[in-house]
Design a protein around this motif. Structure first.
Motif, mmCIF file in Angstrom:
data_model
loop_
_atom_site.group_PDB
_atom_site.id
_atom_site.type_symbol
_atom_site.label_atom_id
_atom_site.label_comp_id
_atom_site.label_asym_id
_atom_site.label_seq_id
_atom_site.Cartn_x
_atom_site.Cartn_y
_atom_site.Cartn_z
ATOM 1 N N TYR A 66 0.826 -1.205 0.000
ATOM 2 C CA TYR A 66 0.000 0.000 0.000
ATOM 3 C C TYR A 66 0.866 1.263 0.000
ATOM 4 N N LEU A 67 1.866 1.301 0.873
ATOM 5 C CA LEU A 67 2.723 2.483 0.955
ATOM 6 C C LEU A 67 3.521 2.693 -0.328
ATOM 7 N N ASP A 68 3.801 1.600 -1.033
ATOM 8 C CA ASP A 68 4.565 1.674 -2.275
ATOM 9 C C ASP A 68 3.673 1.951 -3.480
ATOM 10 N N GLY A 69 2.356 2.072 -3.249
ATOM 11 C CA GLY A 69 1.428 2.377 -4.327
ATOM 12 C C GLY A 69 1.031 1.198 -5.176
ATOM 13 N N LYS A 70 1.298 -0.018 -4.690
ATOM 14 C CA LYS A 70 0.968 -1.213 -5.463
ATOM 15 C C LYS A 70 -0.484 -1.642 -5.289
ATOM 16 N N THR A 71 -1.094 -1.245 -4.185
ATOM 17 C CA THR A 71 -2.499 -1.562 -3.932
ATOM 18 C C THR A 71 -3.211 -0.292 -3.469
ATOM 19 N N THR A 81 -11.981 -17.514 5.396
ATOM 20 C CA THR A 81 -12.731 -17.524 4.139
ATOM 21 C C THR A 81 -11.839 -17.412 2.912
ATOM 22 N N GLY A 82 -10.625 -16.879 3.110
ATOM 23 C CA GLY A 82 -9.719 -16.680 1.977
ATOM 24 C C GLY A 82 -10.011 -15.418 1.194
ATOM 25 N N GLU A 83 -11.068 -14.707 1.547
ATOM 26 C CA GLU A 83 -11.423 -13.476 0.841
ATOM 27 C C GLU A 83 -10.605 -12.303 1.390
ATOM 28 N N THR A 84 -10.298 -11.350 0.500
ATOM 29 C CA THR A 84 -9.555 -10.169 0.948
ATOM 30 C C THR A 84 -10.479 -9.214 1.692
ATOM 31 N N GLU A 85 -9.929 -8.565 2.697
ATOM 32 C CA GLU A 85 -10.674 -7.607 3.499
ATOM 33 C C GLU A 85 -9.717 -6.532 3.998
ATOM 34 N N PRO A 86 -10.253 -5.374 4.417
ATOM 35 C CA PRO A 86 -9.372 -4.321 4.930
ATOM 36 C C PRO A 86 -8.540 -4.837 6.098
ATOM 37 N N ALA A 87 -7.270 -4.488 6.111
ATOM 38 C CA ALA A 87 -6.378 -4.969 7.166
ATOM 39 C C ALA A 87 -6.612 -4.246 8.482
ATOM 40 N N PHE A 88 -7.117 -3.010 8.404
ATOM 41 C CA PHE A 88 -7.264 -2.199 9.617
ATOM 42 C C PHE A 88 -8.608 -1.484 9.641
ATOM 43 N N SER A 89 -8.858 -0.813 10.740
ATOM 44 C CA SER A 89 -10.104 -0.067 10.905
ATOM 45 C C SER A 89 -10.076 1.200 10.041
ATOM 46 N N ASP A 90 -11.214 1.870 9.970
ATOM 47 C CA ASP A 90 -11.306 3.087 9.157
ATOM 48 C C ASP A 90 -10.327 4.156 9.655
ATOM 49 N N LYS A 91 -10.238 4.328 10.968
ATOM 50 C CA LYS A 91 -9.327 5.330 11.525
ATOM 51 C C LYS A 91 -7.879 4.983 11.195
ATOM 52 N N GLU A 92 -7.535 3.716 11.353
ATOM 53 C CA GLU A 92 -6.168 3.284 11.047
ATOM 54 C C GLU A 92 -5.860 3.472 9.558
ATOM 55 N N ASN A 93 -6.835 3.187 8.706
ATOM 56 C CA ASN A 93 -6.623 3.347 7.269
ATOM 57 C C ASN A 93 -6.454 4.816 6.884
ATOM 58 N N LEU A 94 -7.143 5.704 7.577
ATOM 59 C CA LEU A 94 -6.967 7.131 7.324
ATOM 60 C C LEU A 94 -5.546 7.567 7.693
ATOM 61 N N HIS A 95 -5.062 7.023 8.807
ATOM 62 C CA HIS A 95 -3.689 7.343 9.191
ATOM 63 C C HIS A 95 -2.701 6.754 8.186
ATOM 64 N N MET A 96 -2.981 5.555 7.715
ATOM 65 C CA MET A 96 -2.112 4.942 6.710
ATOM 66 C C MET A 96 -2.066 5.789 5.437
ATOM 67 N N ALA A 97 -3.191 6.402 5.102
ATOM 68 C CA ALA A 97 -3.223 7.281 3.922
ATOM 69 C C ALA A 97 -2.298 8.476 4.131
ATOM 70 N N ASP A 98 -2.269 9.005 5.362
ATOM 71 C CA ASP A 98 -1.354 10.112 5.672
ATOM 72 C C ASP A 98 0.098 9.667 5.542
ATOM 73 N N VAL A 99 0.388 8.466 6.038
ATOM 74 C CA VAL A 99 1.757 7.934 5.957
ATOM 75 C C VAL A 99 2.154 7.730 4.493
ATOM 76 N N LYS A 100 1.220 7.233 3.697
ATOM 77 C CA LYS A 100 1.490 7.033 2.268
ATOM 78 C C LYS A 100 1.829 8.361 1.604
ATOM 79 N N GLY A 101 1.178 9.426 2.040
ATOM 80 C CA GLY A 101 1.478 10.745 1.493
ATOM 81 C C GLY A 101 2.925 11.136 1.754
ATOM 82 N N ILE A 102 3.426 10.810 2.950
ATOM 83 C CA ILE A 102 4.823 11.112 3.283
ATOM 84 C C ILE A 102 5.762 10.280 2.426
ATOM 85 N N VAL A 103 5.432 8.996 2.254
ATOM 86 C CA VAL A 103 6.268 8.123 1.420
ATOM 87 C C VAL A 103 6.300 8.636 -0.023
ATOM 88 N N SER A 104 5.151 9.072 -0.516
ATOM 89 C CA SER A 104 5.093 9.628 -1.877
ATOM 90 C C SER A 104 5.959 10.875 -1.990
#
Length: 238
Positions: A66-71, A81-104
């Motif tokens: 995710y941080l590398d922009g691959k997903t 179930t083998g199905e893909t699902e979000p790895a973290f909660s909505d709040k955690e994912n929002l923070h991950m988006a901020d971190v991705k911005g720094i990596v970018s």
């Protein structure tokens, strides 16, 4: 006046060059899933959230991809179930988006900064074709001063981290993020359970090890400048 402007120009070119290299290494470390998994296995505490260490590899890959922009999102396969699902909660994912911005941003600085420095040095070299020795002397001086400046900042940060890593950690997050999404609870939020403070201390150390070649380059440039300066002084006294 023109000489002073040229010195300032070379100083900033050196600053951009070294920062580009450091940003490149930082981006590579942050998106290194093997390194991240190693840190998870050593420091993560996730049993209370029903996440086994056998899944750390999957989480490291999900975060780094995710941080590398691959997903587009941090996603992981459900072990039942083998199905893909979000790895973290909505709040955690929002923070991950901020971190991705720094990596970018790190990636942008890496390529844009490197391009600017190479292009500027090429132009300055061509303009100084009748006095290449002066060009080399000015460039080395500017890069050496920028290296001294960065090493001074690195020394201050190293002392701060040794004396009070918690304070440095909090200050970094307050300066890097415009919100408080980074304030997570290890009892309920998987992201911080995977990455407790000892994890960040270890990761910072590993990142610093990766940056040692750049620090070595800085020292070599400083030594080269001192030798050039000494030679010039000896020539002037003759």
């Amino acid at each position: 006046m023109q000489s002073m402007m040229k010195r300032i120009l070379y100083f900033f070119l050196g600053l951009i060059a070294f920062l580009s290299l450091l940003c490149s290494i930082a981006a590579s470390c942050v998106t290194n899933e093997n390194l991240m998994e190693q840190g998870f296995l050593s420091y993560s505490q996730t049993a209370h959230l029903n996440v086994s260490p056998t899944r750390y590899e999957d989480y490291a890959k999900a975060i780094c991809d995710y941080l590398d922009g691959k997903t587009p999102v941090t996603q992981i396969a459900n072990p039942e179930t083998g199905e893909t699902e979000p790895a973290f909660s909505d709040k955690e994912n929002l923070h991950m988006a901020d971190v991705k911005g720094i990596v970018s941003l790190l990636k942008i600085v890496r390529w844009a900064g490197g391009g600017i420095v190479i292009g500027a040095l090429l132009v300055l070299y061509l303009k100084s074709k009748d006095n290449k020795a002066q060009f080399l002397s000015d460039a080395v001086r500017g890069f050496a001063l920028s290296a001294l400046f960065l090493l001074l900042i690195a020394t201050v940060l190293a002392i701060w981290s040794t004396v009070n890593f918690d304070g440095l950690f909090v200050t970094f997050h307050k300066l890097s993020f415009s919100n408080d999404l980074w304030i997570l609870n290890p009892n309920t939020d998987l992201l911080v359970a995977l990455m407790p403070l000892p994890f960040f201390i270890w990761y910072a150390g590993e990142m610093l090890k990766s940056m040692l070649p750049v620090l070595g380059m800085m020292l070599l440039v400083i030594i080269a400048w001192l030798k050039i300066w000494k030679t010039q002084k000896e020539t002037e006294t003759k």
